[in-house]
Design an enzyme around this catalytic site. Sequence first.
Site, PDB file in Angstrom:
ATOM      1  N   GLY A  43      28.407  36.092  45.898  1.00  0.00           N
ATOM      2  CA  GLY A  43      27.239  36.948  45.738  1.00  0.00           C
ATOM      3  C   GLY A  43      26.454  36.646  44.479  1.00  0.00           C
ATOM      4  O   GLY A  43      26.810  35.760  43.690  1.00  0.00           O
ATOM      5  N   THR A  45      25.988  38.494  41.823  1.00  0.00           N
ATOM      6  CA  THR A  45      26.647  38.851  40.554  1.00  0.00           C
ATOM      7  C   THR A  45      27.663  37.772  40.183  1.00  0.00           C
ATOM      8  O   THR A  45      27.706  37.310  39.034  1.00  0.00           O
ATOM      9  CB  THR A  45      27.333  40.228  40.674  1.00  0.00           C
ATOM     10  OG1 THR A  45      26.408  41.150  41.255  1.00  0.00           O
ATOM     11  CG2 THR A  45      27.762  40.737  39.314  1.00  0.00           C
ATOM     12  N   ASP A  96      35.065  39.651  41.556  1.00  0.00           N
ATOM     13  CA  ASP A  96      34.132  39.694  42.683  1.00  0.00           C
ATOM     14  C   ASP A  96      33.150  40.846  42.517  1.00  0.00           C
ATOM     15  O   ASP A  96      33.408  41.790  41.758  1.00  0.00           O
ATOM     16  CB  ASP A  96      34.947  39.878  43.987  1.00  0.00           C
ATOM     17  CG  ASP A  96      34.172  39.446  45.225  1.00  0.00           C
ATOM     18  OD1 ASP A  96      32.973  39.119  45.126  1.00  0.00           O
ATOM     19  OD2 ASP A  96      34.786  39.445  46.313  1.00  0.00           O
ATOM     20  N   GLY A 110      30.842  42.857  51.445  1.00  0.00           N
ATOM     21  CA  GLY A 110      30.487  42.099  52.632  1.00  0.00           C
ATOM     22  C   GLY A 110      28.997  41.901  52.818  1.00  0.00           C
ATOM     23  O   GLY A 110      28.575  41.362  53.840  1.00  0.00           O
ATOM     24  N   GLY A 111      28.218  42.329  51.813  1.00  0.00           N
ATOM     25  CA  GLY A 111      26.782  42.072  51.887  1.00  0.00           C
ATOM     26  C   GLY A 111      26.480  40.594  52.033  1.00  0.00           C
ATOM     27  O   GLY A 111      25.465  40.209  52.618  1.00  0.00           O
ATOM     28  N   GLU A 118      37.201  37.427  50.838  1.00  0.00           N
ATOM     29  CA  GLU A 118      37.290  38.148  49.561  1.00  0.00           C
ATOM     30  C   GLU A 118      38.487  39.095  49.568  1.00  0.00           C
ATOM     31  O   GLU A 118      39.191  39.232  48.561  1.00  0.00           O
ATOM     32  CB  GLU A 118      35.992  38.923  49.322  1.00  0.00           C
ATOM     33  CG  GLU A 118      34.805  38.010  49.073  1.00  0.00           C
ATOM     34  CD  GLU A 118      33.462  38.714  49.136  1.00  0.00           C
ATOM     35  OE1 GLU A 118      32.488  38.134  48.650  1.00  0.00           O
ATOM     36  OE2 GLU A 118      33.383  39.837  49.665  1.00  0.00           O
TER      37      GLU A 118
HETATM   38  C1  5RP Z   1      29.851  39.268  49.562  1.00  0.00           C
HETATM   39  C2  5RP Z   1      30.111  40.492  48.784  1.00  0.00           C
HETATM   40  C3  5RP Z   1      29.395  40.632  47.489  1.00  0.00           C
HETATM   41  O1  5RP Z   1      30.317  40.690  46.454  1.00  0.00           O
HETATM   42  C4  5RP Z   1      28.573  41.887  47.535  1.00  0.00           C
HETATM   43  O2  5RP Z   1      27.714  41.829  48.667  1.00  0.00           O
HETATM   44  C5  5RP Z   1      27.736  42.061  46.272  1.00  0.00           C
HETATM   45  O3  5RP Z   1      26.805  41.030  46.217  1.00  0.00           O
HETATM   46  P1  5RP Z   1      25.749  40.917  45.038  1.00  0.00           P
HETATM   47  O4  5RP Z   1      26.498  40.624  43.792  1.00  0.00           O
HETATM   48  O5  5RP Z   1      24.840  39.795  45.473  1.00  0.00           O
HETATM   49  O6  5RP Z   1      25.003  42.231  44.973  1.00  0.00           O
HETATM   50  O7  5RP Z   1      30.869  41.358  49.150  1.00  0.00           O
HETATM   51  O8  5RP Z   1      30.489  39.289  50.800  1.00  0.00           O
END
Ligand code: 5RP
Length: 233
Positions: A43, A45, A96, A110-111, A118
């Site tokens: 992701g 972050t 994560d 899971g975004g 993960e």
């Molecule tokens: C990917 C995820 C990411 O950690 C979650 O979606 C956060 O993403 P971001 O840091 O882009 O906001 O679970 O499957």
Amino acid sequence: VTDHPPPNSGRSDGQITDDQKRAAAVAAAALVEDGMYVGLGTGSTVAYLMPALAARDLKGMHYTASSPATATAATAVGLTVHSPEELNRRLDIVIDGADQIAPDGWLIKGGGAAHTREKILAAAAARFVVIASAEKAVASLHAPVPVEILHFGATWTLEALAPAKLRDCPPSPDGNLIADYLGAIDDPAALASRLASTAGVVEHGLFAPGMVSDILIAGPSGVTHRSGAKAPA
Ligand code: 5RP
């Protein structure tokens, strides 16, 4: 007219959020020590984590990644990434991001469609550290909850998950479909159990508090550290 512009004057919300993501990632990178076995999430972050780790110039490291995108980003800054099979050992730490973080420690992930890998990494870690910008902390979890499902019989799986719909996104790192559960989340444990027991579901994006060791949330006044329910191994 004021002589002193307000903090963050002239900066967009997006830039402020990016600064917070970077701050949380840098704080998490400081927890990593020479010789550790480290799992890397996925992701925007986590994208700040790889340069932060590279800047620490750690020795004897063993990295594994939860997605091809993370593996590519890690390799680009000089981190050597191994498959879980090559490591063949439990992980010392996994770092994560998250989409939502509830006060009681439940997460939605899971975004980025990588929550199955993960969750496997988080479950294999002595310490699972979540990093996030301030807007990810929510009063209570709400839809959508990402759910990775098999192509085979997907229509029936979606019916069983109702209310749910397929997400228009690339496949998961393992080639499966991503659906979003769209109903209420009154009881995350009960919903996690329901989603996990639905035929055709590979994995859902609800992470229980017992999986999480640390939550680092960056806000306007710095990085706040919450202890999670997962005891140090
Ligand atoms: C990917 C995820 C990411 O950690 C979650 O979606 C956060 O993403 P971001 O840091 O882009 O906001 O679970 O499957």
